[in-house]
Design a protein around this motif. Sequence first.
Motif, PDB file in Angstrom:
ATOM      1  N   LEU A 269      19.595   0.563  50.228  1.00 53.70           N
ATOM      2  CA  LEU A 269      20.262  -0.016  51.436  1.00 53.70           C
ATOM      3  C   LEU A 269      21.780   0.211  51.203  1.00 53.70           C
ATOM      4  N   PHE A 270      22.430   0.170  52.543  1.00 53.94           N
ATOM      5  CA  PHE A 270      23.976   0.448  52.681  1.00 53.94           C
ATOM      6  C   PHE A 270      24.711  -0.818  53.242  1.00 53.94           C
ATOM      7  N   LEU A 271      25.913  -0.899  52.860  1.00 56.55           N
ATOM      8  CA  LEU A 271      26.700  -1.907  53.712  1.00 56.55           C
ATOM      9  C   LEU A 271      27.441  -1.160  54.723  1.00 56.55           C
ATOM     10  N   VAL A 272      27.601  -1.379  55.847  1.00 50.54           N
ATOM     11  CA  VAL A 272      28.033  -0.736  57.122  1.00 50.54           C
ATOM     12  C   VAL A 272      29.205  -1.450  57.710  1.00 50.54           C
ATOM     13  N   CYS A 273      30.341  -0.839  57.952  1.00 54.88           N
ATOM     14  CA  CYS A 273      31.508  -1.511  58.674  1.00 54.88           C
ATOM     15  C   CYS A 273      31.739  -0.820  59.812  1.00 54.88           C
ATOM     16  N   ASN A 274      31.873  -1.437  60.807  1.00 59.58           N
ATOM     17  CA  ASN A 274      32.161  -0.936  62.308  1.00 59.58           C
ATOM     18  C   ASN A 274      33.328  -1.581  62.720  1.00 59.58           C
ATOM     19  N   LYS A 275      33.962  -2.309  62.195  1.00 60.66           N
ATOM     20  CA  LYS A 275      35.310  -2.753  62.592  1.00 60.66           C
ATOM     21  C   LYS A 275      36.406  -2.010  62.503  1.00 60.66           C
ATOM     22  N   GLU A 276      36.813  -1.567  63.418  1.00 62.45           N
ATOM     23  CA  GLU A 276      37.778  -0.311  64.056  1.00 62.45           C
ATOM     24  C   GLU A 276      38.927  -0.614  62.945  1.00 62.45           C
ATOM     25  N   GLU A 277      39.691  -1.630  62.712  1.00 58.70           N
ATOM     26  CA  GLU A 277      40.947  -1.686  62.032  1.00 58.70           C
ATOM     27  C   GLU A 277      40.643  -1.483  60.474  1.00 58.70           C
ATOM     28  N   VAL A 278      39.509  -1.531  60.161  1.00 58.80           N
ATOM     29  CA  VAL A 278      38.990  -1.250  58.696  1.00 58.80           C
ATOM     30  C   VAL A 278      38.686   0.032  58.290  1.00 58.80           C
ATOM     31  N   VAL A 279      37.744   0.516  59.709  1.00 57.20           N
ATOM     32  CA  VAL A 279      37.240   1.977  59.646  1.00 57.20           C
ATOM     33  C   VAL A 279      38.650   3.025  59.507  1.00 57.20           C
ATOM     34  N   ASN A 280      39.554   2.508  60.330  1.00 59.24           N
ATOM     35  CA  ASN A 280      40.712   3.593  60.502  1.00 59.24           C
ATOM     36  C   ASN A 280      41.610   3.563  59.239  1.00 59.24           C
ATOM     37  N   LYS A 281      41.346   2.718  58.288  1.00 59.80           N
ATOM     38  CA  LYS A 281      42.184   2.632  57.099  1.00 59.80           C
ATOM     39  C   LYS A 281      41.502   3.738  56.103  1.00 59.80           C
ATOM     40  N   HIS A 282      40.246   4.243  56.229  1.00 53.65           N
ATOM     41  CA  HIS A 282      39.622   5.264  55.343  1.00 53.65           C
ATOM     42  C   HIS A 282      39.279   6.474  55.942  1.00 53.65           C
ATOM     43  N   TYR A 283      39.444   7.706  55.327  1.00 53.77           N
ATOM     44  CA  TYR A 283      38.962   8.856  55.942  1.00 53.77           C
ATOM     45  C   TYR A 283      38.588   9.683  54.977  1.00 53.77           C
ATOM     46  N   ALA A 284      37.479   9.759  54.200  1.00 51.66           N
ATOM     47  CA  ALA A 284      36.739  10.679  53.031  1.00 51.66           C
ATOM     48  C   ALA A 284      35.597   9.913  52.589  1.00 51.66           C
ATOM     49  N   ALA A 312      32.195   5.266  61.363  1.00 51.37           N
ATOM     50  CA  ALA A 312      31.837   4.123  60.619  1.00 51.37           C
ATOM     51  C   ALA A 312      31.948   4.260  59.289  1.00 51.37           C
ATOM     52  N   LEU A 313      31.955   3.099  58.395  1.00 52.13           N
ATOM     53  CA  LEU A 313      32.125   3.155  56.955  1.00 52.13           C
ATOM     54  C   LEU A 313      30.861   2.731  56.367  1.00 52.13           C
ATOM     55  N   LEU A 314      30.356   3.369  55.495  1.00 54.78           N
ATOM     56  CA  LEU A 314      28.971   3.056  54.690  1.00 54.78           C
ATOM     57  C   LEU A 314      29.402   3.099  52.958  1.00 54.78           C
ATOM     58  N   PHE A 315      28.904   2.056  52.545  1.00 48.98           N
ATOM     59  CA  PHE A 315      29.015   1.781  51.088  1.00 48.98           C
ATOM     60  C   PHE A 315      27.739   1.500  50.332  1.00 48.98           C
ATOM     61  N   GLY A 316      27.493   2.199  49.305  1.00 49.95           N
ATOM     62  CA  GLY A 316      26.175   1.916  48.762  1.00 49.95           C
ATOM     63  C   GLY A 316      26.140   3.240  47.860  1.00 49.95           C
ATOM     64  N   PRO A 317      24.829   3.647  47.416  1.00 54.85           N
ATOM     65  CA  PRO A 317      23.433   2.764  47.816  1.00 54.85           C
ATOM     66  C   PRO A 317      23.247   1.536  47.116  1.00 54.85           C
ATOM     67  N   PHE A 318      22.532   0.843  47.577  1.00 54.77           N
ATOM     68  CA  PHE A 318      21.992  -0.404  46.652  1.00 54.77           C
ATOM     69  C   PHE A 318      20.267  -0.164  46.546  1.00 54.77           C
ATOM     70  N   TRP A 387      30.993  -6.543  57.278  1.00 50.62           N
ATOM     71  CA  TRP A 387      29.930  -5.479  56.911  1.00 50.62           C
ATOM     72  C   TRP A 387      28.651  -6.072  57.071  1.00 50.62           C
ATOM     73  N   ASP A 388      27.660  -5.219  57.350  1.00 56.79           N
ATOM     74  CA  ASP A 388      26.505  -5.439  57.790  1.00 56.79           C
ATOM     75  C   ASP A 388      25.304  -4.545  56.746  1.00 56.79           C
ATOM     76  N   VAL A 389      24.247  -5.226  56.267  1.00 55.42           N
ATOM     77  CA  VAL A 389      23.306  -4.474  55.488  1.00 55.42           C
ATOM     78  C   VAL A 389      22.149  -3.549  56.464  1.00 55.42           C
ATOM     79  N   VAL A 390      22.283  -2.453  56.048  1.00 57.03           N
ATOM     80  CA  VAL A 390      21.279  -1.558  56.641  1.00 57.03           C
ATOM     81  C   VAL A 390      20.326  -0.972  55.745  1.00 57.03           C
ATOM     82  N   VAL A 391      19.163  -0.848  56.150  1.00 60.54           N
ATOM     83  CA  VAL A 391      17.912  -0.344  55.262  1.00 60.54           C
ATOM     84  C   VAL A 391      17.972   0.918  55.336  1.00 60.54           C
ATOM     85  N   ALA A 392      18.095   1.880  54.312  1.00 68.54           N
ATOM     86  CA  ALA A 392      18.375   3.469  54.307  1.00 68.54           C
ATOM     87  C   ALA A 392      16.767   3.844  54.283  1.00 68.54           C
ATOM     88  N   GLY A 393      16.918   5.156  53.794  1.00 67.91           N
ATOM     89  CA  GLY A 393      15.477   5.963  54.074  1.00 67.91           C
ATOM     90  C   GLY A 393      14.748   5.552  52.294  1.00 67.91           C
TER      91      GLY A 393
END
Length: 496
Positions: A269-284, A312-318, A387-393
Motif C-alpha cells: 500500500l502507498f499513501l498518495v498526495c495530490n495536493k499541489e501546495e504539498v507536492v510542490n515542496k518536495h522534489y526527490a 504527485a507524492l507517494l509514501f510507503g510501502p506498507f 493523503w489517500d491510501v492506494v493499493v499497489a502491486g
Amino acid sequence: MSSKETKKDVILIGAGIMSATLGTILKELDPTITIKVFEKLDKAGEESSNEWNNAGTGHAALCELNYTSEKEDGTVDISKAVNVNEQFQISRQFWSYLVEKNLLNHPEQFIMPLPHMSMVQGADNVEFLRRRHAAMSAHPLFKGMEFAEDEATLQEWIPLIMDGRTSPEPIAATKIDYGTDVNFGALTRMLFDNLEKQGVQIQYNSTVKDVKRAEDGRWEVKVVSGDGKLAYHNADFTFLGAGGGSLHLLQKTGIPESKHIGGFPVSGLFLVCNKEEVVNKHYAKVYGKAAVGAPPMSVPHLDTRFIDNKRALLFGPFAGFSPKFLKTGSNMDLISSVKPNNVFTMLAAGAKEMSLTKYLVQQLMLSKDQRIEELRDFVPTAKAEDWDVVVAGQRVQVIKDTDKGGKGTLQFGTEVVTAEDGSVAALLGASPGASTAVKVMFDVIGKCFPEQMPQWESKLKEMVPSYGKKLADHPELLEELHEATAKTLKLDQPLS
C-alpha cells in the motif's frame, strides 16, 4: 530441429516490462523471428509494471540503503550497490538506443530526471550514512554524491521533510542529482506498440492454462481466450514473464529446475498526495532505513512521481498479505503452489521467517491514522486529509534451498529459472526487477540462445555500447555514455 538452427518461434507469456524488453531485444537481433504474446488482462503493463503498482524508482542504488551493508569491522560493503547500478546503466543505454532508432518517441513520457536521496535519523545511523557516503562517493558510479547534516542544507534539499521537525535526534542525508523516476507502465505500453508494428502477435484477454513439452521437444502452450475458446500454440522457446503467475506456469513445465521452489506473496500500500501546495515542496526520491525486523522491500521512501503528466507524492510501502500471486489473481494461488517437491522448502521458510510473519501481521492491523503517524516521521506536518491510501502491486518473493541460507531461504530480489536446454525460462521475484530488465533479458538470451550469441554480439554492442564491460572499470567510457544517454533521454544530468 538441430541445435545450430535459429530458434524462430517464441512465445512470451505476460505483457509486462520483462516480456516487452525480451521481445524488443529479440526483434532487434533477428527481425525474422516469430513472436506471440499472451496476456490475461485487456492491455499491456497492468500488473507489476503498472505505474501505480510499483515505486517508479530507476533502481541504480543511488539512495536505497538496503543495497549497502555494514561489515563487522565497521566498513560499508557497496558491492551489491555497484552491481545494481551497472545493471541500470545497461537499461539506460538500451532505452537511449531505442530512442535514437525512433523505436521509442518522447522519452519524457517514461523517464524523468529526479534527485535520489538517502535520509537517516539518530546518531548511529548518521555515522553509518557518513561512512557509506565516503565509500560510495569515491566510486566512479556514484561520483558527485553529497552528504549533509547541517539544518540549512537539509532545509534546502528536503524542505517538506524538515518543516516542523522538532525531534532532537540528529538527521543526515545524501543526495545525488542524476537519479530518475521511471514510468514502467508507459514504457511497457510503448514497447508493445512498437512490437505490434513489427508484426508481433499480442493476444489480450487470453489465459495460459498449461505449458508442457510436446513430443517433438518444443513447448505446447494451452490458451483460453476471453470468449472461452481453447487453442494450442507451439514454440521453440517460451518465456514465462507473468509476474506472480510465473511460478505456477514454471511448475506446469515439469522441468527439474522448477523443483524445490516456492513463493510467498506480499502486497503493498502507498499513501498518495495530490495536493499541489504539498507536492510542490518536495522534489526527490528520499529513501530511509527499514525498521528493525522489517524485510528489505519495506524500506520507507517519500517519492516525487510523474504519472499521466502530473506530479504527485507517494509514501510507503506498507506491507500487506494476500494469498493471491497477482493483484488480479486467485485466493487459491498460495495453496495451489505447494507441491510434494516444495512442501518441505515452504515449511522450512515458515519456521525461519517468524519475524516476517509478525511484521506482516502488524502492518495489516495498521489503520490509516497509524500510517499517517509513520508518514510524519518523514513529513512532520502531514495532514491525514491530504493523503489517500492506494493499493499497489502484488509481489511473490522466491523461496528456495540455497547453500548459504539452507532449506527454505526467502530470496529478496529477481530470479531467473532456465531449463538446461534453454528452451524455457521463467522470471520470478521482485525488486530491483524492472530497472534491471535489459541486463536480466540479456542473461536469458545468453543462456537460451547460445548458438546465436557469436553472430549477435556486434548488434548487442550497438544496442548497449558497454556490453561485456564493467563501467566501474572504465570511468572515461562511463562519463561518455552517461552524457550521451542523458542527452538522448532528455535528462540533462551531468556526472559530477
